[in-house]
Design a protein around this motif. Sequence first.
Motif, PDB file in Angstrom:
ATOM      1  N   GLN A 142       0.815  -1.212   0.000  1.00 44.55           N
ATOM      2  CA  GLN A 142       0.000   0.000   0.000  1.00 44.55           C
ATOM      3  C   GLN A 142       0.852   1.267   0.000  1.00 44.55           C
ATOM      4  N   MET A 143       1.714   1.436   0.990  1.00 44.14           N
ATOM      5  CA  MET A 143       2.484   2.678   1.049  1.00 44.14           C
ATOM      6  C   MET A 143       3.664   2.578   1.985  1.00 44.14           C
ATOM      7  N   ILE A 200       5.218  10.468   1.415  1.00 43.63           N
ATOM      8  CA  ILE A 200       4.493   9.204   1.379  1.00 43.63           C
ATOM      9  C   ILE A 200       4.615   8.649  -0.035  1.00 43.63           C
ATOM     10  N   SER A 202       3.227   5.871  -2.398  1.00 42.90           N
ATOM     11  CA  SER A 202       1.987   5.088  -2.339  1.00 42.90           C
ATOM     12  C   SER A 202       1.713   4.328  -3.624  1.00 42.90           C
ATOM     13  N   TYR A 207      -5.730   6.537   2.083  1.00 42.49           N
ATOM     14  CA  TYR A 207      -4.898   6.562   3.283  1.00 42.49           C
ATOM     15  C   TYR A 207      -5.798   6.356   4.487  1.00 42.49           C
TER      16      TYR A 207
END
Length: 298
Positions: A142-143, A200, A202, A207
């Motif tokens: 995801q991130m 971030i 991603s 989020y």
Amino acid sequence: MNSAPCGPTVIIIANPTAGRGGRGRVARFADHLHHAGMRPVVMHTMCRGHATALARDAVRAGTCTHIVAAGGDGTVAEVAEGMAGSDIILGILPVGTANVLASELGIPSDAARNARAIAAGACTVIWPGRLRSSTGVSLFVQMVGVGFDAHVVHAVSLRLKRALGRMAYVYTTLRGLMTYPFASMEVRVDGVAYPAASVIISKGRLYGGKYVLTPHSMHECTGFSVVLFGRTGVWASLRYGMALLRGRLSRQADVTILTACTVVVATPTGLPVQADGDARGWTPLHVDLPGRALRIAV
């Protein structure tokens, strides 16, 4: 369950610390797989990294068609790490504080629907990311965050997460605003240097479960969205948080969103790093793509 079906084997790797009532959800999910003609085998993790070892063992055994990660995004990432390079399909049973990937891919939270989808064999292909930090090399789905959001992930306790769920992050964020030593960093995005207060990196567009971080998902692409936050300090962080809650983060004048295949944060060293909601050591950091995509049951 009564008699064991002779259908395809599905390994369920469950994080027993994820969410409330997780064991019951896993048991009901296994029952639904059984009734769908599959042979579920449940394994519980005992520590961080155990899901990777269990998934790797299942791949080596070569007896299953699917491995299901029952937990949050961190559990999914650990299972994906153990499956790297295989053709086995990864299933997701959303259990835990947050499973943003399941939301992004439209994977049903209802156990019966999820089991039927897995039994039907449908899947999609996504590209995870690969992270190198002070803790070594690992995949993320995801991130990755560097800076204040990673500080919150490092600081939140498992006990608080069990007691408050997602509110544990809100509480830890408010405390962290008063204590975090905000510092600038240099982020190299495909070789080009950018100054930032935090970043971030991603694969998805969401989020924290439902809040829009970037306009587009990059799950099916060989690249990332790179969100650069320009200002440091308490008030800037509060403004970014409010913009995220209102779906207006990308409209902030001091927020830059780029696409890239490699991201490096070399200086300063010692900044906190998080991946998929789990602490992943400290900078220096290098993010790129692994050699193969993942097949995900949907």
